[in-house]
Write a protein that holds these residues in place. Structure first.
Motif, PDB file in Angstrom:
ATOM      1  N   SER A 192      -0.907   5.979   6.290  1.00 53.83           N
ATOM      2  CA  SER A 192      -0.335   4.879   7.072  1.00 53.83           C
ATOM      3  C   SER A 192       0.118   5.296   8.465  1.00 53.83           C
ATOM      4  O   SER A 192       0.696   4.485   9.187  1.00 53.83           O
ATOM      5  CB  SER A 192       0.855   4.273   6.313  1.00 53.83           C
ATOM      6  OG  SER A 192       1.864   5.247   6.094  1.00 53.83           O
ATOM      7  N   ARG A 222      -3.717  -2.158   5.783  1.00 59.83           N
ATOM      8  CA  ARG A 222      -4.444  -0.933   6.118  1.00 59.83           C
ATOM      9  C   ARG A 222      -4.357  -0.708   7.611  1.00 59.83           C
ATOM     10  O   ARG A 222      -3.853  -1.551   8.351  1.00 59.83           O
ATOM     11  CB  ARG A 222      -5.903  -1.037   5.687  1.00 59.83           C
ATOM     12  CG  ARG A 222      -6.687  -2.160   6.370  1.00 59.83           C
ATOM     13  CD  ARG A 222      -8.072  -2.294   5.778  1.00 59.83           C
ATOM     14  NE  ARG A 222      -8.815  -3.430   6.284  1.00 59.83           N
ATOM     15  CZ  ARG A 222      -9.624  -3.389   7.335  1.00 59.83           C
ATOM     16  NH1 ARG A 222      -9.772  -2.251   8.017  1.00 59.83           N
ATOM     17  NH2 ARG A 222     -10.281  -4.469   7.729  1.00 59.83           N
ATOM     18  N   GLN A 274      -0.539   5.122   0.556  1.00 56.19           N
ATOM     19  CA  GLN A 274      -1.795   5.175   1.286  1.00 56.19           C
ATOM     20  C   GLN A 274      -1.580   5.742   2.694  1.00 56.19           C
ATOM     21  O   GLN A 274      -0.492   5.631   3.253  1.00 56.19           O
ATOM     22  CB  GLN A 274      -2.398   3.770   1.389  1.00 56.19           C
ATOM     23  CG  GLN A 274      -2.769   3.161   0.058  1.00 56.19           C
ATOM     24  CD  GLN A 274      -3.818   3.977  -0.667  1.00 56.19           C
ATOM     25  OE1 GLN A 274      -4.833   4.351  -0.081  1.00 56.19           O
ATOM     26  NE2 GLN A 274      -3.566   4.271  -1.937  1.00 56.19           N
ATOM     27  N   ALA A 282       0.820  -1.217   0.000  1.00 54.57           N
ATOM     28  CA  ALA A 282       0.000   0.000   0.000  1.00 54.57           C
ATOM     29  C   ALA A 282       0.852   1.264   0.000  1.00 54.57           C
ATOM     30  O   ALA A 282       0.632   2.169   0.804  1.00 54.57           O
ATOM     31  CB  ALA A 282      -0.931  -0.006   1.206  1.00 54.57           C
TER      32      ALA A 282
END
Length: 261
Positions: free
Chosen positions: A199, A237, A197, A194
């Motif tokens: 984080s 995520r 993204q 990811a």
């Protein structure tokens, strides 16, 4: 296999109300294995990890801090302990604890906990760790990561599944403390699954919302995938970064990584 790592903020910040939110988040995530840091115990054999395990129907491995005094003085309660734990859907067939090196003036009982999880076809070597905090503790953390790398190497054998190393490292991804993990062949889940993204998992001071989570100091690292892609990171995520019934569960967000199993 869904992996979660989460620092639970010990007995700070309205812990009794937060406990319900922690359970709610984990119940929604339905993880296969969870590494937990800053887990409280009450001095009478009860600890938060055990309660969560019973509520969620999971196995539990628990490692109490051997030196909780510095923590206890922060809240003025000498009867409350602190530790590290693993919750798992799979049985724990082996475990070991590493007390991390630290000079006496900074030693507050930080540890790494290893468990080997049983499963169909292969076992999973899983680790969770909590390194010393503070801007001035970088050299201490580097020594702790060096000890952690040796600890992982000693327990990763005998299975096709790569080691999974989780925890609150109190260090950002580009810091010198994290570099030895890459050298040891452990891959940062965020970097590979990811990039770009949101984080951040922690922010300075008590968080008042997800915008406060600016620093990524909680990590999931996985060794090179085994045969057939075992352990490959499919998605990552953060979770637990929103209030539950008006209360944030922790000052850290959890990191959730889905691995090929």
């Amino acid at each position: 296999m869904r992996v979660v790592t989460w620092n639970l903020w010990w007995r700070f910040g309205g812990w009794a109300e937060r406990q319900k939110g922690i359970l709610a988040v984990l119940r929604e995530l339905r993880p296969d294995v969870v590494g937990l840091q800053e887990v409280w115990s009450d001095g009478e054999g009860e600890h938060l990890a055990g309660w969560l395990a019973r509520e969620l129907g999971l196995h539990c491995a628990w490692a109490a801090s051997p030196a909780p005094g510095r923590w206890q003085r922060r809240i003025g309660d000498p009867g409350v302990g602190i530790g590290t734990a693993v919750l798992s859907r799979r049985p724990v067939v082996e475990s070991a604890v590493l007390r991390l090196p630290a000079p006496a003036e900074l030693d507050d009982g930080r540890q790494a906990l290893y468990v080997r999880l049983d499963g169909p076809g292969h076992q999973v070597p899983f680790f969770t760790v909590h390194l010393n905090s503070g801007v001035g503790a970088s050299e201490v953390r580097r020594a702790q990561v060096a000890a952690l790398v040796d600890f992982v190497a000693a327990h990763r054998h005998g299975t096709a599944f790569p080691p999974v190393v989780t925890g609150d490292f109190n260090a950002r991804p580009a810091s010198p403390e994290i570099r030895p993990l890459r050298t040891a062949g452990l891959h940062d889940a965020w970097r590979y699954a990811a990039p770009g993204q949101p984080s951040g998992t922690w922010g300075p001071g008590d968080p008042d919302g997800p915008e406060a989570l600016s620093a990524r100091i909680d990590h999931v690292h996985v060794g090179p995938p085994g045969p057939g892609g075992l352990g490959r990171v499919r998605a990552v995520r953060r979770a637990g970064d929103r209030p539950v019934e008006g209360v944030l569960p922790s000052d850290h967000a959890a990191v959730v990584a889905d691995l090929d199993d």
